[in-house]
Design a protein around this motif. Structure first.
Motif, mmCIF file in Angstrom:
data_model
loop_
_atom_site.group_PDB
_atom_site.id
_atom_site.type_symbol
_atom_site.label_atom_id
_atom_site.label_comp_id
_atom_site.label_asym_id
_atom_site.label_seq_id
_atom_site.Cartn_x
_atom_site.Cartn_y
_atom_site.Cartn_z
ATOM 1 N N GLY A 137 35.314 45.646 33.555
ATOM 2 C CA GLY A 137 34.033 45.302 34.141
ATOM 3 C C GLY A 137 32.867 45.518 33.204
ATOM 4 N N LYS A 138 31.687 45.400 33.779
ATOM 5 C CA LYS A 138 30.423 45.532 33.051
ATOM 6 C C LYS A 138 29.467 46.365 33.891
ATOM 7 C CE LYS A 138 31.608 42.725 29.700
ATOM 8 N NZ LYS A 138 31.687 43.099 28.310
ATOM 9 N N ILE A 157 30.555 41.364 46.361
ATOM 10 C CA ILE A 157 31.771 42.164 46.393
ATOM 11 C C ILE A 157 31.861 42.897 45.058
ATOM 12 C CG2 ILE A 157 34.274 42.154 46.631
ATOM 13 C CD1 ILE A 157 32.283 39.172 47.826
ATOM 14 N N ILE A 158 32.037 44.209 45.124
ATOM 15 C CA ILE A 158 32.071 45.042 43.915
ATOM 16 C C ILE A 158 33.396 45.784 43.870
ATOM 17 C CG2 ILE A 158 30.952 46.904 42.635
ATOM 18 C CD1 ILE A 158 28.395 46.240 44.328
ATOM 19 N N ALA A 159 34.106 45.637 42.769
ATOM 20 C CA ALA A 159 35.360 46.364 42.556
ATOM 21 C C ALA A 159 35.138 47.403 41.466
ATOM 22 C CB ALA A 159 36.478 45.413 42.150
ATOM 23 N N ASN A 160 35.488 48.633 41.770
ATOM 24 C CA ASN A 160 35.407 49.720 40.801
ATOM 25 C C ASN A 160 36.840 50.097 40.438
ATOM 26 O OD1 ASN A 160 35.051 52.021 39.316
ATOM 27 N ND2 ASN A 160 34.043 53.193 40.932
ATOM 28 N N LYS A 172 38.415 53.392 42.051
ATOM 29 C CA LYS A 172 39.563 52.549 42.444
ATOM 30 C C LYS A 172 39.411 52.015 43.872
ATOM 31 C CE LYS A 172 42.372 54.715 39.121
ATOM 32 N NZ LYS A 172 43.314 54.774 38.282
ATOM 33 N N ARG A 173 38.178 51.559 44.170
ATOM 34 C CA ARG A 173 37.861 51.011 45.485
ATOM 35 C C ARG A 173 37.099 49.697 45.334
ATOM 36 N NH1 ARG A 173 41.029 54.408 46.633
ATOM 37 N NH2 ARG A 173 40.791 56.143 48.075
ATOM 38 N N VAL A 174 36.995 48.974 46.449
ATOM 39 C CA VAL A 174 36.205 47.751 46.505
ATOM 40 C C VAL A 174 35.221 47.887 47.663
ATOM 41 C CG1 VAL A 174 37.845 46.526 47.993
ATOM 42 C CG2 VAL A 174 36.312 45.221 46.509
ATOM 43 N N PRO A 186 31.309 50.822 34.416
ATOM 44 C CA PRO A 186 31.679 49.410 34.514
ATOM 45 C C PRO A 186 32.306 49.073 35.871
ATOM 46 C CG PRO A 186 32.408 50.317 32.418
ATOM 47 C CD PRO A 186 31.959 51.482 33.265
ATOM 48 N N VAL A 187 31.880 47.939 36.440
ATOM 49 C CA VAL A 187 32.432 47.407 37.683
ATOM 50 C C VAL A 187 32.599 45.893 37.524
ATOM 51 C CG1 VAL A 187 31.438 49.203 39.181
ATOM 52 C CG2 VAL A 187 30.138 47.103 38.737
ATOM 53 N N VAL A 188 33.332 45.308 38.438
ATOM 54 C CA VAL A 188 33.459 43.852 38.501
ATOM 55 C C VAL A 188 32.760 43.403 39.775
ATOM 56 C CG1 VAL A 188 35.067 41.910 38.690
ATOM 57 C CG2 VAL A 188 35.635 43.878 37.230
#
Length: 119
Positions: free
Chosen positions: A4-5, A30-33, A63-65, A96-98
């Motif tokens: 991610g960024k 929607i954010i994924a870590n 490790k969650r969304v 960083p996340v997506v």
């Protein structure tokens, strides 16, 4: 490995009307870590003809969304989107996340998602 960024921009946000379709009109971020520590995220909403709304903060566990609906007070600290108003969303994370933007559009019965600009 860090996936991610830390900075994401979604320049084309617009809350569509609810509509009468099986999937009601809405938009979300929607954010994924994928990392090992919680992400602390600051959100800024940028508008065409009014001052930005800054310092909306959210967290996403390791490790969650998390899905943030722009029409939900609880997701954007009381700042909900206005139907049909053009705006942009800036996310700034400490890790960083997506991130991805999604919109269910009842005017032409479509649903689409798009990753934003990131760095």
């Amino acid at each position: 490995m860090d996936y991610g960024k830390k900075v994401w921009v979604f320049p084309d946000a617009e809350l569509p009307p609810i509509g009468n379709n099986p999937i009601p009109g809405h938009e979300s971020i929607i954010i994924a870590n994928l990392g090992d520590q919680e992400a602390c995220i600051s959100i800024t909403l940028l508008y065409v003809d009014k001052d930005p709304v800054e310092n909306i903060t959210v967290s996403v566990g390791a490790k969650r969304v998390r899905c943030l609906r722009t029409n939900e007070d609880k997701d954007f600290s009381g700042h909900t989107a206005t139907i049909g108003e053009q705006y942009a969303i800036l996310l700034e994370s400490d890790v960083p996340v997506v991130a991805q933007y999604g919109r269910a559009e009842p005017r032409n019965v479509s649903f689409y998602t798009t990753p934003g600009y990131c760095e």
